[in-house]
Design a protein around this motif. Sequence first.
Motif, PDB file in Angstrom:
ATOM      1  N   GLU A  80       1.382 -22.712 -73.159  1.00 50.62           N
ATOM      2  CA  GLU A  80       2.146 -23.964 -73.235  1.00 50.62           C
ATOM      3  C   GLU A  80       1.765 -24.853 -72.055  1.00 50.62           C
ATOM      4  OE1 GLU A  80       4.302 -24.927 -75.523  1.00 50.62           O
ATOM      5  OE2 GLU A  80       4.555 -23.077 -76.662  1.00 50.62           O
ATOM      6  N   ARG A  81       1.718 -24.219 -70.905  1.00 47.96           N
ATOM      7  CA  ARG A  81       1.407 -24.956 -69.680  1.00 47.96           C
ATOM      8  C   ARG A  81      -0.020 -25.514 -69.726  1.00 47.96           C
ATOM      9  NH1 ARG A  81       1.075 -28.182 -66.927  1.00 47.96           N
ATOM     10  NH2 ARG A  81       0.579 -28.254 -64.720  1.00 47.96           N
ATOM     11  N   ASP A  82      -0.968 -24.709 -70.197  1.00 50.39           N
ATOM     12  CA  ASP A  82      -2.359 -25.166 -70.296  1.00 50.39           C
ATOM     13  C   ASP A  82      -2.466 -26.356 -71.250  1.00 50.39           C
ATOM     14  OD1 ASP A  82      -3.225 -23.138 -68.576  1.00 50.39           O
ATOM     15  OD2 ASP A  82      -3.722 -21.765 -70.208  1.00 50.39           O
ATOM     16  N   SER A  83      -1.758 -26.289 -72.364  1.00 53.50           N
ATOM     17  CA  SER A  83      -1.796 -27.394 -73.330  1.00 53.50           C
ATOM     18  C   SER A  83      -1.241 -28.668 -72.709  1.00 53.50           C
ATOM     19  CB  SER A  83      -0.961 -27.067 -74.576  1.00 53.50           C
ATOM     20  OG  SER A  83      -1.543 -26.022 -75.293  1.00 53.50           O
ATOM     21  N   GLU A  84      -0.159 -28.483 -71.968  1.00 50.94           N
ATOM     22  CA  GLU A  84       0.481 -29.619 -71.308  1.00 50.94           C
ATOM     23  C   GLU A  84      -0.505 -30.272 -70.315  1.00 50.94           C
ATOM     24  OE1 GLU A  84       4.611 -28.458 -69.939  1.00 50.94           O
ATOM     25  OE2 GLU A  84       3.713 -29.161 -68.085  1.00 50.94           O
ATOM     26  N   ALA A 140      -3.251 -32.064 -72.243  1.00 43.96           N
ATOM     27  CA  ALA A 140      -2.708 -33.312 -72.788  1.00 43.96           C
ATOM     28  C   ALA A 140      -2.609 -34.368 -71.679  1.00 43.96           C
ATOM     29  CB  ALA A 140      -1.337 -33.060 -73.419  1.00 43.96           C
ATOM     30  N   ALA A 141      -2.134 -33.973 -70.514  1.00 38.60           N
ATOM     31  CA  ALA A 141      -2.001 -34.925 -69.398  1.00 38.60           C
ATOM     32  C   ALA A 141      -3.365 -35.469 -68.996  1.00 38.60           C
ATOM     33  CB  ALA A 141      -1.329 -34.243 -68.210  1.00 38.60           C
ATOM     34  N   GLN A 142      -4.347 -34.579 -68.958  1.00 37.53           N
ATOM     35  CA  GLN A 142      -5.707 -34.978 -68.602  1.00 37.53           C
ATOM     36  C   GLN A 142      -6.261 -35.986 -69.617  1.00 37.53           C
ATOM     37  OE1 GLN A 142      -9.853 -32.877 -69.530  1.00 37.53           O
ATOM     38  NE2 GLN A 142      -8.327 -31.475 -68.728  1.00 37.53           N
ATOM     39  N   LEU A 143      -6.018 -35.722 -70.902  1.00 33.32           N
ATOM     40  CA  LEU A 143      -6.545 -36.613 -71.937  1.00 33.32           C
ATOM     41  C   LEU A 143      -5.837 -37.969 -71.897  1.00 33.32           C
ATOM     42  CD1 LEU A 143      -6.986 -34.025 -74.838  1.00 33.32           C
ATOM     43  CD2 LEU A 143      -8.781 -35.094 -73.460  1.00 33.32           C
ATOM     44  N   VAL A 144      -4.538 -37.938 -71.670  1.00 34.64           N
ATOM     45  CA  VAL A 144      -3.797 -39.204 -71.583  1.00 34.64           C
ATOM     46  C   VAL A 144      -4.312 -40.023 -70.389  1.00 34.64           C
ATOM     47  CG1 VAL A 144      -1.515 -40.183 -71.061  1.00 34.64           C
ATOM     48  CG2 VAL A 144      -1.747 -38.395 -72.805  1.00 34.64           C
ATOM     49  N   ALA A 145      -4.582 -39.344 -69.285  1.00 37.04           N
ATOM     50  CA  ALA A 145      -5.102 -40.049 -68.102  1.00 37.04           C
ATOM     51  C   ALA A 145      -6.460 -40.691 -68.382  1.00 37.04           C
ATOM     52  CB  ALA A 145      -5.203 -39.082 -66.920  1.00 37.04           C
ATOM     53  N   LYS A 146      -7.199 -40.099 -69.335  1.00 39.13           N
ATOM     54  CA  LYS A 146      -8.521 -40.645 -69.678  1.00 39.13           C
ATOM     55  C   LYS A 146      -8.445 -41.663 -70.814  1.00 39.13           C
ATOM     56  CE  LYS A 146     -11.311 -38.367 -66.887  1.00 39.13           C
ATOM     57  NZ  LYS A 146     -11.981 -37.097 -67.024  1.00 39.13           N
ATOM     58  N   HIS A 171     -10.206 -28.061 -67.754  1.00 37.43           N
ATOM     59  CA  HIS A 171     -10.392 -29.334 -67.040  1.00 37.43           C
ATOM     60  C   HIS A 171     -11.591 -30.129 -67.568  1.00 37.43           C
ATOM     61  CE1 HIS A 171     -12.884 -26.307 -65.189  1.00 37.43           C
ATOM     62  NE2 HIS A 171     -13.603 -27.241 -64.605  1.00 37.43           N
ATOM     63  N   ARG A 172     -12.417 -29.504 -68.410  1.00 41.93           N
ATOM     64  CA  ARG A 172     -13.563 -30.222 -68.978  1.00 41.93           C
ATOM     65  C   ARG A 172     -13.256 -30.809 -70.351  1.00 41.93           C
ATOM     66  NH1 ARG A 172     -18.574 -29.292 -67.044  1.00 41.93           N
ATOM     67  NH2 ARG A 172     -18.810 -31.356 -67.967  1.00 41.93           N
ATOM     68  N   ALA A 173     -12.040 -30.628 -70.844  1.00 42.44           N
ATOM     69  CA  ALA A 173     -11.707 -31.032 -72.219  1.00 42.44           C
ATOM     70  C   ALA A 173     -12.066 -32.499 -72.486  1.00 42.44           C
ATOM     71  CB  ALA A 173     -10.228 -30.774 -72.496  1.00 42.44           C
ATOM     72  N   ALA A 174     -11.645 -33.392 -71.599  1.00 40.08           N
ATOM     73  CA  ALA A 174     -11.872 -34.830 -71.843  1.00 40.08           C
ATOM     74  C   ALA A 174     -13.367 -35.153 -71.880  1.00 40.08           C
ATOM     75  CB  ALA A 174     -11.171 -35.659 -70.764  1.00 40.08           C
ATOM     76  N   LEU A 202       2.742 -33.378 -67.911  1.00 39.96           N
ATOM     77  CA  LEU A 202       2.888 -34.453 -68.873  1.00 39.96           C
ATOM     78  C   LEU A 202       4.295 -35.018 -68.868  1.00 39.96           C
ATOM     79  CD1 LEU A 202       1.005 -35.722 -70.893  1.00 39.96           C
ATOM     80  CD2 LEU A 202       2.181 -34.433 -72.658  1.00 39.96           C
ATOM     81  N   LEU A 203       5.002 -34.858 -67.761  1.00 40.32           N
ATOM     82  CA  LEU A 203       6.415 -35.224 -67.766  1.00 40.32           C
ATOM     83  C   LEU A 203       6.606 -36.678 -68.176  1.00 40.32           C
ATOM     84  CD1 LEU A 203       7.589 -33.405 -64.546  1.00 40.32           C
ATOM     85  CD2 LEU A 203       7.429 -32.572 -66.872  1.00 40.32           C
ATOM     86  N   ASN A 204       5.700 -37.552 -67.749  1.00 44.99           N
ATOM     87  CA  ASN A 204       5.860 -38.960 -68.089  1.00 44.99           C
ATOM     88  C   ASN A 204       5.461 -39.255 -69.524  1.00 44.99           C
ATOM     89  OD1 ASN A 204       6.845 -39.495 -65.603  1.00 44.99           O
ATOM     90  ND2 ASN A 204       4.812 -39.906 -64.734  1.00 44.99           N
TER      91      ASN A 204
END
Length: 468
Positions: free
Chosen positions: A15-19, A22-28, A108-111, A142-144
């Motif tokens: 769950e944490r890894d997905s979060e 997701a945060a990394q992708l949103v930042a990109k 960390h390489r997902a994006a 991804l809290l925001n």
Amino acid sequence: MPGVFIKTYGCQMNERDSEAVAAQLVAKGYTLAPSEAVADVILLNTCSVRDFAEQKALNKMVNVIAETRRSRPDTVLGFMGCMAQSRGRELIDRLPDVDLVLGTQKFHRAADYLDEILAGCAEKIVDVAAEPGSEATIREHLLNGNSQKAVTAFVSIMQGCNQYCTFCIVPYARGEERSRTIPDIVAECRQLVAQGVKEITLLGQIVTSYGKRGGDASSPNSPLHPQRRGVAATSNGKSPFVQLLDAVHEIEGLERIRFTSPHPKGYGDDLIEAYARLPKLVESAHLPVQSGSDRVLKLMHRGYTRARYLGIIGKLRRARPEIGISTDIIVGFPGETEDDFEQTLSLAREVEFDQAYIFKYSPRRDTPAAEMPGQVPQKIREERNQRLLEVINEIAGRRYGALVGRQTQILVEGPSKKNPARMTGRTRCNKIVVFDPAGRDHRGRLMDVKIIRAGSFTLYGDPAIVNL
Ligand code: 5AD
């Protein structure tokens, strides 16, 4: 920008890894798609701890392929996490529509990889290599991105496991133990608390081994600093994990600390003493026992005996009499006899767990137990599962029932999933309490409720006697 949908299987680490992905992708610049039906990228974050979990994700991908290839053939499809790590390219050989296979040290390489695939620069990407330092890359939350304010958060403190229990695929799926540094973890926790988080769960595959080996710590204050590794890493008799608890405990505004999963062999007196000393450390322990038979524990390579396990439980209850104790138990491990199984039943009765997760043994590739003699027939595994479940439910029913009429503190997490008109919180002992908020939003509040009824692994609080 492309919309991404991530579906997660398995444990809280996943769950944490997905979060974090997701945060990394949103930042990109990616957006989060509300459902897979409208997503440009669909990622399945997988679990491989049992065959059932793998089959679920594989079947899901087969269905996703059938759906998308007909109407939206450009949709990018990927597997990530544990099954991606342990099966690698084989997943694309089997399901050629899959575009990306991302291992557990490569989140960390997902994006970058998705950018390449979406831009048409790469057709298929498989990356399951080990990467030193990857334990420190799971950091963004991804809290925001959540429309609702988060009250609780997970913080990854370490990756991997070196215990090599004979049934377990984790050392192969997650790699060697690597820990983050205390300052890095504390900084992440502080940031979460500043955003309104009240409760933090420290996560790792074997958190009690935190800081015992590996890691790329450079701070001389870190328990991972080369001079302080191994046995020398204890300070004033405190293991690195307890040093970390001490440091996180200092954070002002943080109300509760939990952690999962520890290993019984790491439950030293310094950790027991931490329960007595640190008020934010809640009265709750998830302590996987796996079996009540010394013979089976040895075959499992667990590194403790039944007596040692019971000794830890006794000490914990002396330190915190109210402590809620949960566990994991495997039934039908190779060679488990009726007598061994009865010892598990008797251990469950002796400990009186508040909750126990029972698993039918599932042979995993490359693990020693899969090759052991005396594999237990499926029918017997099922029968033992059922018998143990009855004992566990009966004990839990009694323990939950005993709380009726008591007043207890809960941290309100949000609306109940089953009935959004109600709210749910958790006691310090990790029991869920559902109550009627009488039209008010109590999210994030610590409040006392009176328990009026106990259901199956759920408690109910009366709004009329909620302390406001
Ligand atoms: N078969 C069944 N259960 C397993 N677990 C781990 N590996 C296996 C397996 N091969 C269970 C253990 C562990 C939990 C997360 O999953 O009980 O604590």
